[in-house]
Design an enzyme around this catalytic site. Structure first.
Site, PDB file in Angstrom:
ATOM      1  CE1 TYR A  97      -3.227   3.026   0.999  1.00 44.80           C
ATOM      2  CE2 TYR A  97      -1.566   3.494   2.676  1.00 44.80           C
ATOM      3  CZ  TYR A  97      -2.683   3.882   1.950  1.00 44.80           C
ATOM      4  OH  TYR A  97      -3.234   5.112   2.159  1.00 44.80           O
TER       5      TYR A  97
ATOM      6  CB  CYS B  81       4.887  -7.693   2.373  1.00 43.23           C
ATOM      7  SG  CYS B  81       5.428  -5.982   2.189  1.00 43.23           S
TER       8      CYS B  81
END
Length: 223
Positions: free
Chosen positions: A87, A184
């Site tokens: 993000y 991730c």
């Protein structure tokens, strides 16, 4: 060879991706032709809210339906860097180094470690101990225990020793936005920011300056 560190302020992900690709393509073409790279670049920028997916990303790690993301003004991009889902948003410092690793006589693994080192040294200026986690790129706080949380994500591309993409350091980032994804790809680790760790907002321009100085030092531009 010289280094230009360019502050892009706030810029859309599309615009910066296009700029990166143009510079990257030019540098790679020079390498193909055996021409010297005269200038390396580091772009520093904040992005409007966006979710990016690396080459091996799983879309299941986006936890919000596309309609809701659109309502929130969050765009999605599939890109060529390594890594999973990341993000970007206001208050986060995104850094895109376009470097010639061959000129610095370093490989990709050492380059990733150098990016981490630049961030670790920057965090130390704020009294924060940044650490590495084996098997997970980026920079972490309280590594190795149940409070482990990520403060900086990494994802790069390298071709003919030329790099693009880079790192995202949470400075004053709204951490609630990370609830939209499994950052991730992790489902059991938290995220944090400089502001969260020291309990106050910081001047992102100051962070840019410190991190830029770290890059110059680690790349040998201060010699």
């Amino acid at each position: 060879m010289n280094l230009e560190i360019i502050d892009e302020g706030t810029s859309s992900y599309d615009e910066m991706l296009s700029k990166q690709r143009n510079v990257f393509a030019s540098m790679v073409e020079k390498k193909k032709q055996g021409l010297p790279i005269e200038t390396e670049y580091i772009f520093m920028v904040e992005h409007p809210r966006v979710i990016t997916l690396g080459r091996h990303a799983k879309e299941a790690n986006i936890l919000i339906a596309e309609e809701e993301l659109n309502r929130r003004g969050v765009s999605i991009h599939k890109i060529e860097r390594g890594g999973d889902v990341t993000y970007h948003g206001p208050g986060q410092l995104v850094v895109y180094p376009l470097l010639d690793l061959e000129a610095h006589k370093i490989g990709v693994k050492n380059y990733v470690e150098m990016l981490e080192e630049a961030v670790i040294n920057t965090l130390a200026k704020y009294g924060i101990k940044g650490e590495r986690v084996i098997g997970a790129s980026g920079v972490w706080i309280d590594a190795g225990n149940n409070k482990e949380r990520k403060i900086c994500a990494l994802g790069i591309k390298c071709s003919r020793h030329i790099t693009m993409h880079g790192l995202a350091l949470n400075v004053n980032t709204d951490l609630e936005d990370f609830r939209m994804i499994n950052p991730c790809g992790f489902i059991d680790k938290g995220v944090t920011s400089i502001a969260e760790e020291i309990h106050k907002k910081v001047d992102i321009n100051e962070v840019k300056e410190i991190l830029g100085d770290q890059f110059k030092y680690l790349l040998g531009y201060n010699e």
